[in-house]
Motif scaffolding. Structure first.
Motif, mmCIF file in Angstrom:
data_model
loop_
_atom_site.group_PDB
_atom_site.id
_atom_site.type_symbol
_atom_site.label_atom_id
_atom_site.label_comp_id
_atom_site.label_asym_id
_atom_site.label_seq_id
_atom_site.Cartn_x
_atom_site.Cartn_y
_atom_site.Cartn_z
ATOM 1 N N THR A 144 0.821 -1.406 -0.006
ATOM 2 C CA THR A 144 -0.125 0.089 0.149
ATOM 3 C C THR A 144 0.685 1.003 0.003
ATOM 4 O O THR A 144 0.652 2.182 -0.934
ATOM 5 C CB THR A 144 -0.833 -0.156 1.425
ATOM 6 N N GLU A 192 9.684 2.983 7.649
ATOM 7 C CA GLU A 192 9.403 1.696 7.871
ATOM 8 C C GLU A 192 9.726 1.247 9.058
ATOM 9 O O GLU A 192 11.280 1.599 9.310
ATOM 10 C CB GLU A 192 9.680 0.938 6.787
ATOM 11 N N ARG A 193 9.174 0.511 10.100
ATOM 12 C CA ARG A 193 9.898 0.111 11.405
ATOM 13 C C ARG A 193 10.725 -1.194 11.001
ATOM 14 O O ARG A 193 11.869 -0.858 11.847
ATOM 15 C CB ARG A 193 8.545 -0.420 12.175
ATOM 16 N N SER A 197 2.962 -8.072 3.130
ATOM 17 C CA SER A 197 3.509 -7.940 1.715
ATOM 18 C C SER A 197 4.349 -8.986 1.647
ATOM 19 O O SER A 197 4.702 -9.395 0.431
ATOM 20 C CB SER A 197 3.889 -6.522 1.355
ATOM 21 N N GLY A 200 0.291 -15.386 0.602
ATOM 22 C CA GLY A 200 0.029 -16.481 -0.402
ATOM 23 C C GLY A 200 0.405 -16.073 -1.747
ATOM 24 O O GLY A 200 0.555 -17.363 -2.480
ATOM 25 N N TRP A 258 -1.273 -14.721 -4.284
ATOM 26 C CA TRP A 258 -2.335 -14.570 -5.054
ATOM 27 C C TRP A 258 -2.586 -13.183 -5.375
ATOM 28 O O TRP A 258 -3.180 -12.435 -4.405
ATOM 29 C CB TRP A 258 -3.856 -15.059 -4.209
ATOM 30 N N ALA A 285 7.453 4.651 13.462
ATOM 31 C CA ALA A 285 6.327 5.808 13.778
ATOM 32 C C ALA A 285 5.753 5.709 15.128
ATOM 33 O O ALA A 285 5.237 4.717 15.239
ATOM 34 C CB ALA A 285 5.297 5.888 12.782
ATOM 35 N N GLY A 303 -8.023 -10.653 3.490
ATOM 36 C CA GLY A 303 -6.807 -11.149 3.158
ATOM 37 C C GLY A 303 -6.560 -11.137 1.745
ATOM 38 O O GLY A 303 -6.187 -12.044 1.058
ATOM 39 N N VAL A 331 -3.208 -8.099 -2.241
ATOM 40 C CA VAL A 331 -2.048 -8.014 -3.166
ATOM 41 C C VAL A 331 -2.324 -7.251 -4.408
ATOM 42 O O VAL A 331 -1.571 -6.123 -4.575
ATOM 43 C CB VAL A 331 -1.645 -9.415 -3.468
HETATM 44 C C1 LIG Z 1 -0.035 -15.273 5.447
HETATM 45 C C2 LIG Z 1 -0.690 -14.081 4.914
HETATM 46 C C3 LIG Z 1 -1.287 -14.537 3.509
HETATM 47 C C4 LIG Z 1 -1.882 -13.573 2.864
HETATM 48 N N1 LIG Z 1 -2.150 -14.216 1.381
HETATM 49 C C5 LIG Z 1 -2.728 -13.231 0.485
HETATM 50 C C6 LIG Z 1 -2.901 -13.522 -0.809
HETATM 51 O O1 LIG Z 1 -2.439 -14.580 -1.207
HETATM 52 N N2 LIG Z 1 -3.530 -12.758 -1.729
HETATM 53 C C7 LIG Z 1 -3.870 -11.497 -1.187
HETATM 54 O O2 LIG Z 1 -4.499 -10.628 -2.121
HETATM 55 N N3 LIG Z 1 -3.722 -11.060 0.136
HETATM 56 C C8 LIG Z 1 -2.974 -12.140 0.987
HETATM 57 N N4 LIG Z 1 -2.828 -11.466 2.386
HETATM 58 C C9 LIG Z 1 -2.754 -10.211 2.339
HETATM 59 C C10 LIG Z 1 -1.995 -9.213 1.900
HETATM 60 O O3 LIG Z 1 -0.563 -9.748 2.233
HETATM 61 C C11 LIG Z 1 -2.216 -7.805 2.779
HETATM 62 O O4 LIG Z 1 -3.332 -7.395 2.341
HETATM 63 C C12 LIG Z 1 -1.172 -6.833 1.917
HETATM 64 O O5 LIG Z 1 0.189 -7.205 1.819
HETATM 65 C C13 LIG Z 1 -1.188 -5.327 2.780
HETATM 66 O O6 LIG Z 1 -0.133 -4.679 2.600
HETATM 67 P P1 LIG Z 1 -0.017 -3.253 3.181
HETATM 68 O O7 LIG Z 1 1.137 -2.728 2.741
HETATM 69 O O8 LIG Z 1 -1.314 -2.897 3.494
HETATM 70 O O9 LIG Z 1 0.523 -3.840 4.563
HETATM 71 P P2 LIG Z 1 1.892 -4.676 5.114
HETATM 72 O O10 LIG Z 1 2.453 -5.333 4.148
HETATM 73 O O11 LIG Z 1 1.425 -5.353 6.304
HETATM 74 O O12 LIG Z 1 2.746 -3.398 5.549
HETATM 75 C C14 LIG Z 1 2.717 -2.656 6.650
HETATM 76 C C15 LIG Z 1 3.972 -2.223 6.974
HETATM 77 O O13 LIG Z 1 3.994 -1.127 7.885
HETATM 78 C C16 LIG Z 1 5.092 -1.370 8.812
HETATM 79 N N5 LIG Z 1 4.689 -0.679 10.109
HETATM 80 C C17 LIG Z 1 3.862 -1.183 10.955
HETATM 81 N N6 LIG Z 1 3.694 -0.251 11.954
HETATM 82 C C18 LIG Z 1 4.543 0.797 11.814
HETATM 83 C C19 LIG Z 1 5.239 1.957 12.518
HETATM 84 N N7 LIG Z 1 4.213 2.217 13.784
HETATM 85 N N8 LIG Z 1 5.850 2.754 12.087
HETATM 86 C C20 LIG Z 1 6.529 2.321 10.806
HETATM 87 N N9 LIG Z 1 6.250 1.136 10.143
HETATM 88 C C21 LIG Z 1 5.205 0.576 10.565
HETATM 89 C C22 LIG Z 1 5.151 -2.776 8.670
HETATM 90 O O14 LIG Z 1 6.379 -3.313 9.276
HETATM 91 C C23 LIG Z 1 4.900 -3.028 7.527
HETATM 92 O O15 LIG Z 1 6.066 -3.291 6.594
HETATM 93 C C24 LIG Z 1 -2.142 -12.511 2.934
HETATM 94 C C25 LIG Z 1 -1.512 -11.985 4.348
HETATM 95 C C26 LIG Z 1 -0.986 -12.759 5.182
HETATM 96 C C27 LIG Z 1 -0.387 -12.388 6.432
#
Ligand SMILES: Cc1cc2nc3c(=O)[nH]c(=O)nc-3n(C[C@H](O)[C@H](O)[C@H](O)COP(=O)(O)OP(=O)(O)OC[C@H]3O[C@@H](n4cnc5c(N)ncnc54)[C@H](O)[C@@H]3O)c2cc1C
Length: 447
Positions: free
Chosen positions: A33, A54-55, A63, A67, A69, A203, A367, A370
């Motif tokens: 995101t 990023e922490r 991310s 999985g 997908w 943060a 979930g 991606v």
């Molecule tokens: C095991 C698993 C399987 C999945 N399989 C699928 C799939 O197959 N297909 C699909 O579409 N979705 C899947 N998902 C969901 C998908 O991975 C997530 O919806 C997507 O990666 C979210 O991305 P994001 O950037 O919003 O969050 P994240 O990737 O969680 O990123 C958040 C980031 O914020 C950082 N952070 C947190 N707090 C702080 C802070 N206070 N200060 C600084 N940094 C901070 C974290 O370290 C992290 O790097 C799955 C999730 C999991 C856990």
């Protein structure tokens, strides 16, 4: 150990924030995101100063451990979307989601992207009844077999040979990918575009126009928490998204004769129609990576590395995999890991930007983040730079989701849903009829 992260070449973390600084946009969190948003902002307006804090390291969260997908799935039903946005909104949202799958592929980021579609196996009469309803509903909205199709056992067998298959619901709009390669490649693309990423920078507090970190404050007109399953740890955000754990395992690389028996030559992703979600993919290096829900939600939305190992759930996943593919009996499982995903109270993800306060938001993908995070990033870039496009009129834009209940209600509610789904699967297996309590749950959310 997380398979995907172990497979990346070792790299030193990027430097932490050196002290107070100024930016136009500050993104908290370097997952899909935050990174897609940063990248698209710089592409739209190269003069913008975009800083990501990023922490841990880029891709350390969901991310880099999911999985893989890259699907057009969205956790909210078409019926629920239509209540706010009508038929046009449903069609526009589905088109945008399907296009996002291709957008990730078109990005050219090397991530073993293979668009083989997806296969949801139907393995009981109850699942068959639900599958028929799903596909009839898709036709009712005007979606063709590329979006959803019901095929019989003979048609699915050459693509994926599993046990007790009565048929399958298929879609063309899904690719398998290597999640951590995508996250790492995205971070590099961001830096090439001029985004500044500070890793190892947590943060601790967000304020209008300010991100206070352990190493200094970023003052920025626009602040985007892109922290998904970790959001509840930020002061003032405890009840925004419930962190729910999903666990995964991976087998050792499988020999060709095993793949000849299983199939997945086009690397279609796969699941079955049970309620307690499972998901799998054939990896580019010939393993089966397989995951599912069932791990507990922890009181107070706590997130801990120890919660990623739940032997009972990992064992159940391994049993399910062998039950689906008996040829895997005795094949070593080499990796077991987990991660958290963000669940909004109404299971309706949202993205938005409030120009008066500079607050941006995106997430709650349950979930399915991606491909949806790519859509979120492109949409936020338009909202923040004022581009009046179709994206900013999609039904998930500017929705404010209701907050979760305080504890202990949240703990009781989230864990009760997991129990309900597990029971519904058992009841369906026993009776052959679709579970009424699962249907009631979805109706209670307005789906
Ligand atoms: C095991 C698993 C399987 C999945 N399989 C699928 C799939 O197959 N297909 C699909 O579409 N979705 C899947 N998902 C969901 C998908 O991975 C997530 O919806 C997507 O990666 C979210 O991305 P994001 O950037 O919003 O969050 P994240 O990737 O969680 O990123 C958040 C980031 O914020 C950082 N952070 C947190 N707090 C702080 C802070 N206070 N200060 C600084 N940094 C901070 C974290 O370290 C992290 O790097 C799955 C999730 C999991 C856990």
């Amino acid at each position: 150990m997380i398979l995907w992260q172990e497979q990346l070449p070792a790299a030193a973390p990027r430097p932490a924030l050196p002290g107070d600084t100024q930016a136009d946009v500050c993104v908290v969190g370097a997952g899909y995101t935050g990174l897609w948003t940063a990248l698209h902002l710089k592409r739209l307006d190269p003069a913008l100063r975009v800083v990501v804090v990023e922490r841990d390291v880029a891709g350390a969260g969901a991310s880099g451990r999911n999985g893989g997908w890259c699907s057009a799935l969205f956790p909210t039903s078409w019926h629920r979307i239509s209540r706010d946005a009508g038929r046009e909104g449903v069609l526009a949202m589905q088109r945008a989601l399907e296009d996002s799958v291709d957008e990730v592929g078109r990005s050219g980021i090397p991530c073993d992207f293979a668009k083989g579609g997806s296969i949801a196996l139907v393995r009981s009469p109850a699942q068959l009844a639900r599958a028929r309803e799903q596909v009839a509903e898709a036709r009712g909205w005007g979606f063709g077999p590329d979006t959803l199709d019901l095929v019989d056992a003979a048609a699915v067998q050459p693509r994926l040979a599993a046990s007790r298959v009565l048929g399958a619901v298929t879609t063309e709009h899904c690719a398998a990918l290597h999640p951590a390669k995508l996250a790492r490649g995205l971070a590099v693309a961001c830096e090439d575009a001029g985004v500044v990423i500070h890793e190892q920078t947590e943060a601790v507090r967000l304020e209008p126009g300010k991100v206070v970190t352990e190493h200094g404050t970023v003052t920025a007109e626009v602040v985007l928490p892109a922290t998904e399953g970790y959001t509840a740890q930020l002061p003032g955000h405890r009840r925004d998204l419930a962190p729910v754990y999903s666990l995964m395992l991976a087998t050792a690389p499988l020999p060709q004769d095993v793949w000849d028996q299983i199939g997945l030559a086009d690397r279609a992703t796969f699941t079955d129609e049970r309620h307690l979600t499972v998901y799998g993919q054939r990896t580019a290096d010939g393993r089966l990576a397989f995951g599912g829900r069932g791990a507990p939600y922890h009181f107070g939305s706590r997130v801990r590395p120890s919660y990623e190992q739940v032997p009972r759930v990992h064992e159940a996943l391994a049993r399910t995999l062998t039950e689906l593919f008996p040829v895997l009996d005795g094949v070593p499982v080499t990796h077991r890991w987990g991660g958290n995903l963000g669940v909004p109270r109404d299971w309706f993800p949202s993205v938005g930007f409030d120009r008066t306060t500079g607050a941006a938001w995106a997430g709650g993908y349950v979930g399915d983040g991606v491909a949806t995070a790519n859509l979120a990033g492109r949409t936020l870039a338009h909202l923040i730079t004022g581009v009046n496009s179709e994206l900013v009129r999609l039904p998930w834009v500017r929705r404010r989701t209701q907050r979760w209940e305080p504890e202990p209600l949240r703990w009781i509610g989230v864990n009760a849903v997991t129990l309900l789904m597990r029971r519904a699967d058992r009841v369906e297996a026993r009776t052959g009829r679709p579970s009424r309590s699962a249907a009631l749950f979805w109706r209670s959310l307005g789906h």
